[in-house]
Design a protein around this motif. Structure first.
Motif, mmCIF file in Angstrom:
data_model
loop_
_atom_site.group_PDB
_atom_site.id
_atom_site.type_symbol
_atom_site.label_atom_id
_atom_site.label_comp_id
_atom_site.label_asym_id
_atom_site.label_seq_id
_atom_site.Cartn_x
_atom_site.Cartn_y
_atom_site.Cartn_z
ATOM 1 N N VAL A 1 3.631 1.448 -5.797
ATOM 2 C CA VAL A 1 2.590 1.344 -6.407
ATOM 3 C C VAL A 1 1.343 1.880 -5.900
ATOM 4 N N GLN A 2 0.346 2.607 -6.439
ATOM 5 C CA GLN A 2 -0.690 3.400 -5.954
ATOM 6 C C GLN A 2 -2.006 2.779 -6.124
ATOM 7 N N GLY A 3 -1.997 1.931 -7.132
ATOM 8 C CA GLY A 3 -3.279 1.210 -7.528
ATOM 9 C C GLY A 3 -4.088 1.811 -8.546
ATOM 10 N N ARG A 4 -3.396 2.808 -9.471
ATOM 11 C CA ARG A 4 -3.913 3.615 -10.010
ATOM 12 C C ARG A 4 -3.937 2.717 -11.850
ATOM 13 N N GLY A 5 -3.526 1.461 -11.874
ATOM 14 C CA GLY A 5 -3.306 0.951 -13.095
ATOM 15 C C GLY A 5 -1.858 0.942 -13.775
ATOM 16 N N GLU A 6 -1.040 1.064 -12.935
ATOM 17 C CA GLU A 6 0.516 0.954 -13.282
ATOM 18 C C GLU A 6 0.764 -0.523 -13.823
ATOM 19 N N ASP B 1 -4.513 -7.026 -12.265
ATOM 20 C CA ASP B 1 -5.557 -6.628 -12.985
ATOM 21 C C ASP B 1 -6.676 -5.801 -12.695
ATOM 22 N N THR B 2 -6.780 -5.499 -11.618
ATOM 23 C CA THR B 2 -7.749 -4.401 -11.168
ATOM 24 C C THR B 2 -7.048 -3.080 -10.956
ATOM 25 N N HIS B 3 -6.337 -3.110 -9.871
ATOM 26 C CA HIS B 3 -5.316 -2.011 -9.504
ATOM 27 C C HIS B 3 -4.159 -1.944 -10.378
ATOM 28 N N TYR B 4 -3.531 -2.959 -10.822
ATOM 29 C CA TYR B 4 -2.242 -2.798 -11.482
ATOM 30 C C TYR B 4 -2.275 -3.953 -12.415
ATOM 31 N N GLU B 5 -1.161 -4.054 -13.419
ATOM 32 C CA GLU B 5 -0.867 -5.169 -14.276
ATOM 33 C C GLU B 5 0.536 -5.575 -14.060
ATOM 34 N N ILE B 6 0.793 -6.849 -14.256
ATOM 35 C CA ILE B 6 2.071 -7.265 -13.730
ATOM 36 C C ILE B 6 2.585 -8.416 -14.888
ATOM 37 N N ASP C 1 4.124 5.287 -14.342
ATOM 38 C CA ASP C 1 3.158 4.771 -14.837
ATOM 39 C C ASP C 1 3.416 3.116 -15.091
ATOM 40 N N ILE C 2 4.924 3.056 -15.379
ATOM 41 C CA ILE C 2 5.465 1.854 -15.535
ATOM 42 C C ILE C 2 6.682 1.708 -14.670
ATOM 43 N N TYR C 3 6.714 0.285 -14.108
ATOM 44 C CA TYR C 3 7.834 0.123 -13.272
ATOM 45 C C TYR C 3 8.585 -1.154 -13.910
ATOM 46 N N ILE C 4 9.863 -1.128 -14.184
ATOM 47 C CA ILE C 4 10.769 -1.956 -14.752
ATOM 48 C C ILE C 4 11.689 -2.338 -13.616
#
Length: 251
Positions: free
Chosen positions: A205-210, A243-248, A159-162
């Motif tokens: 990333v799969q575009g599920r809000g990661e 901000d649609t498929h993921y946040e960064i 869910d979170i990538y660092i």
């Protein structure tokens, strides 16, 4: 899971992951007093830290390990990495192998499973970590010269990538660093470039809000905007919008 990046970069690295009333640290690369201060600023009691997981023994990742002695915190690192870590007493030392660790504090309803994976850096036994709680998975990959299939497999489904986005190769080439240092940075046991990081994230990333945290940026050979733009552009090619498929976020 609450993520607090207490320090990031060549001057020091320290990440706090909190579930309920329990926290683990990944790396302790700034002074003990600074770690204590930043923990308290983020509402974390140092006495609630269950463990510290070390990626590798370079100073910007282990400088603050005396905090383990003060609060009697177990410290985990690759078995061979203990050759370079001398500031942790024997009773607090634990070696990680390929299996995961369950941290389940008695009397609390929060737990962590921490799964180590091998990375590629000029250290004895460098590691990344995938951290699971009941609801989330966070993957942390710092200081590696490349991302291989085993790393991707270990990090997948998070869910979170660092992950580090350390440098731009052109900036490294034109820097005033000695050639030996330039060669080390861009080597297979150095650091990830912005493009290497972006290409890894495209596969993950799969575009599920990661949520993505880009970390460990070089202060001399990178710019936050460049690191951000490189990953955003590569994910856009996959059809994923920020901000649609993921946040960064860049640190």
């Amino acid at each position: 899971m609450k993520v607090d990046i207490l320090a990031s970069g060549s001057s020091g690295n320290c990440i706090a992951l909190t579930a309920g009333n329990s926290t683990i640290l990944v790396d302790a690369g700034i002074a003990k007093t600074k770690i204590e201060k930043r923990l308290m600023e983020n509402g974390i009691e140092p006495g609630n830290i269950l463990a510290i997981f070390v990626t590798h023994a370079h100073n910007d990742h282990v400088k603050g390990l005396p905090i383990a002695e003060k609060y009697h915190i177990p410290v985990y690192a690759g078995e061979e990495e203990w050759k370079s870590i001398k500031i942790v007493s024997e009773e607090l030392r634990h070696s990680v192998y390929e299996h995961g660790f369950l941290l389940d504090p008695e009397g609390r309803n929060d737990w962590f499973i921490v799964e180590p994976f091998k990375t590629h850096h000029d250290a004895y036994d460098p590691r990344g970590y995938a951290v699971h709680t009941e609801e989330h998975k966070v993957s942390i990959c710092l200081d590696t010269g490349r991302v291989d299939e085993d790393i991707l497999a270990a990090m997948s489904g998070s869910d979170i990538y660092i992950i580090e986005s350390n440098h731009d190769p052109v900036m490294v080439e034109h820097s005033d660093y000695p050639n030996s240092v330039k060669a080390r940075i861009v080597s297979q046991v150095g650091h990830l470039s912005n493009m290497q990081t972006a290409e890894a994230l495209v596969q993950l990333v799969q575009g599920r809000g990661e949520k993505i945290y880009l970390t460990h940026l070089s202060s001399n050979n990178n710019m936050p905007s460049l690191a951000l733009m490189t990953t955003v552009r590569q994910l856009m090619k996959k059809g994923f919008k920020q901000d649609t498929h993921y946040e960064i976020e860049v640190f």
